[in-house]
Each structure stands twice: as C-alpha cells, then as structure tokens.
Design an enzyme around this catalytic site. Sequence first.
Site, mmCIF file in Angstrom:
data_model
loop_
_atom_site.group_PDB
_atom_site.id
_atom_site.type_symbol
_atom_site.label_atom_id
_atom_site.label_comp_id
_atom_site.label_asym_id
_atom_site.label_seq_id
_atom_site.Cartn_x
_atom_site.Cartn_y
_atom_site.Cartn_z
ATOM 1 N N TYR A 122 0.782 -1.236 0.000
ATOM 2 C CA TYR A 122 0.000 0.000 0.000
ATOM 3 C C TYR A 122 0.815 1.287 0.000
ATOM 4 O O TYR A 122 0.284 2.347 -0.311
ATOM 5 C CB TYR A 122 -0.996 -0.029 1.163
ATOM 6 C CG TYR A 122 -2.051 -1.085 0.925
ATOM 7 C CD1 TYR A 122 -3.071 -0.860 0.013
ATOM 8 C CD2 TYR A 122 -1.975 -2.330 1.537
ATOM 9 C CE1 TYR A 122 -4.011 -1.839 -0.259
ATOM 10 C CE2 TYR A 122 -2.916 -3.311 1.278
ATOM 11 C CZ TYR A 122 -3.932 -3.059 0.377
ATOM 12 O OH TYR A 122 -4.861 -4.031 0.100
ATOM 13 N N PHE A 407 -10.771 -3.213 10.630
ATOM 14 C CA PHE A 407 -11.842 -3.455 9.660
ATOM 15 C C PHE A 407 -11.273 -4.118 8.422
ATOM 16 O O PHE A 407 -10.069 -4.155 8.221
ATOM 17 C CB PHE A 407 -12.542 -2.140 9.285
ATOM 18 C CG PHE A 407 -11.599 -1.010 8.975
ATOM 19 C CD1 PHE A 407 -11.060 -0.862 7.712
ATOM 20 C CD2 PHE A 407 -11.220 -0.102 9.949
ATOM 21 C CE1 PHE A 407 -10.185 0.169 7.419
ATOM 22 C CE2 PHE A 407 -10.357 0.949 9.676
ATOM 23 C CZ PHE A 407 -9.836 1.075 8.414
#
Length: 407
Positions: A122, A407
């Site tokens: 990322y 999450f």
Amino acid sequence: MESVQFCDIPESGIDRALSLAYLVFHETPEEEKRKHHHDLLRDCTRIGAYENGELVGFVAAFPFTVSVPGGELPCPCLTFVSVAPTHRRRGVLSGMIAELFARAAADGSPIAALWASEDAIYGRFGFGPATYGHTVEIDSRRPLALRITPDDRPLRLIDPTDAPALLAEYYDRTRTERAGRIARGEAWWREEWLVTEDQEDDELSPPRVVVLGAPEGPVAGYAIYRTKTRDDAPGLVRLDELEADTPAAEAALWRYLASIDLTGLIRAWGRPVDDPLHLFAADRDQVRVTGEFPALWLRLIDVRAALTARSWAAPVDTVLDVRDDRLPANAGRHRLTASPDGCTYESTERPADLTVEARDLAAAYLGGTRIDALVRAGLATELTPGTAAALDAALHTARLPHTVDEF
C-alpha cells in the site's frame, strides 16, 4: 487492462464478491460469519473490476468518520481488497483504488484509510502508517504492582446489550482526545465489539464489560474483555479495549483485570504506544510489551484540504515539495503557513524547504511520525536547516494517535 471495467457492485452481487475475497484470503467461513460480512457490506461503497462480465477484483469502503487533530473528517476506510489470482499484476488493484480515490475526492473526503494485510503493497498507492499499536502481556498470577493508587470508585459489570447506550457518549467524548479514532454507530458497537461469539476464537467467553463509576454518576472508564480457560496454563483474559479519564482510573481497571479468579495472563492487543501503564507499572517484568505494529494506514487524497482541516500546535511557515505519482494534483511546491489560529496551503514558485512523498506526509499527518525521523531515514530531504524541527513542533499532539477499530 483495457478489457477490465470498474463499476459498482450491486447488493445482489455481494455474495459473489465475498466468494472472491474468501478465495484470495484462503478462508472458508461459517455461515454466521459470512452473514456478518454480508450485512457489513450492504452499507459500504463496493467497487468491482469486471472482465467479460466476470468479477475479477473487489474493494469495499466503510463510510467512516475519523478524528484528526482539532476535529474529524469523513474517511472511506478500505476493506476486502481482493484481486483474483488469475488477474494479478494486470493493473486491477491500481484501477480499483484509483476509482475509489476519485469518488472520495468527489464526495469531499480528503483522506482515506485501511489496515494493511501486506505492508509492501500500500505504500505505492500513497498510504503511510499513521498509528501504531502495542501488544501487552501481564503476568497476573500475582497482584499487579503499581506505582500509583488506583481510583477507588466502584466497579460494576454491565450487560453487553446495555453497553452501547451507556458507553457511546463516553467514547465519543474521549475519541476527540486522540487522532485516528473512528466514530462508532450502535450497529458497529453491537456487531464488532459486543458480538456474543468471537469470530477468531470460539473458545473465548462472550464479551464482559466493566465500568468504573457509580450508576448514578458519570462513567470514568471502562474495559471490554473476554476470558478463556486453558488446560496447560492459567486462564487468559483477552482485553479488547480499555478507556479511562485519568491514570488512577486506568490503574483501577488494570488491577481489576489482573485479579479475575482462575486466570493468570492478560493479553491486550492494540494498546496505545504512549499508554501510561508503561510508566505506572512498578514491575516491567510483569507488564511486558511483546510487539509493536503499524495499525491505521492513511492516504491524503487532497493534501490542501487535509492540512487546512487539522489544528496546529505551533507556528510554521515553510515550502513543501510533495511527490505524488498517483494523484498529481497534490504534487509540487506549496507554501504551508500554519499556527494555532489556522492554516493556508498554496502553490508557490519559491524554493522548497523540504521534499517529501505523499505517503510519508500521510504518516506524519496525525502526529504519530516525526518529520525529522523521516529526514534521518532518508525518506524526506531537508533543504533548509530547521524545517523538520519546525514542522514537528507544529504537527505535535498531546497524545499519540491511536486506532483499535480493525476493519
């Protein structure tokens, strides 16, 4: 990638998207967990990559709000990022994230966030680790040794079904004291924090919620935890969350957790790096940090909007040369003029005082990574001496950013 189309996944396509995610992450969940995921995704942005009508990529984003220094911002939080193994290295992930960035910008969300399943992926999309967490273990086979006196207000166990109504106001108030914390609705409390059976370990008890403070008085702190018996060792207390108004209140909660009968180990995942427990624990052989990890990864989608939305602890007037290959509108030289009274950030032809990549500026944005550390690591270049120190003083927050909502 010309044959791949990026568009919304309809609600009728959620099960297909989940099947792709489970394939990618090598999971075969039980029906209850699959239903839980399905329910979560109904309220998410869902972007699919389709080739000849077949779903070959999937990314979802929760429409969260995240605290930043001095306020909060809308922040799409990525999850279920999946690319079919037949379509890796074909630009599918790049296309989905570009689509999500475009939508976030159109919606006025200057930041985005995620938890990284693989750190190496990322950074190239401009995400930087903005918060860190500690894993802490406490040997509770003997009384917890403390250097301060715990708060003597009463502790009470409450029914988890009553917890959202009692704790939400307290959580919302304390959330503003640290950057990086996610606003929780009632559904998030019930489905993520207080679900009866733990999704990762079915041997753990249902959640227990202990609150500090008399019923007629204000909440001074709380802890959410689960317990487990172990055949080959004393029982385990797994602490999921602990919040407290003062060090004495926190000490009272830790002392309670360490005194639960038939247990001998507390394991707390995702504690703040600057948790006062590290200082008021009298025996650091009893209270040990066993791991540190990057938690929330942040992306500055609109650098100007993000910088002008946060508060600043000290004056700074400097020119940043930001490098951003993914979102060129962020790139170039900009004069940052900030103080406790406000901030401006405008394009300039002046020479740069500091060059920095967007991913590293994102890591520093909440106050969790120092600019001078980036300079010393060779990840930013200080062209005018003193610039890094001035930026660090301006970006400073009283408490380090922290995120425990995964999450």
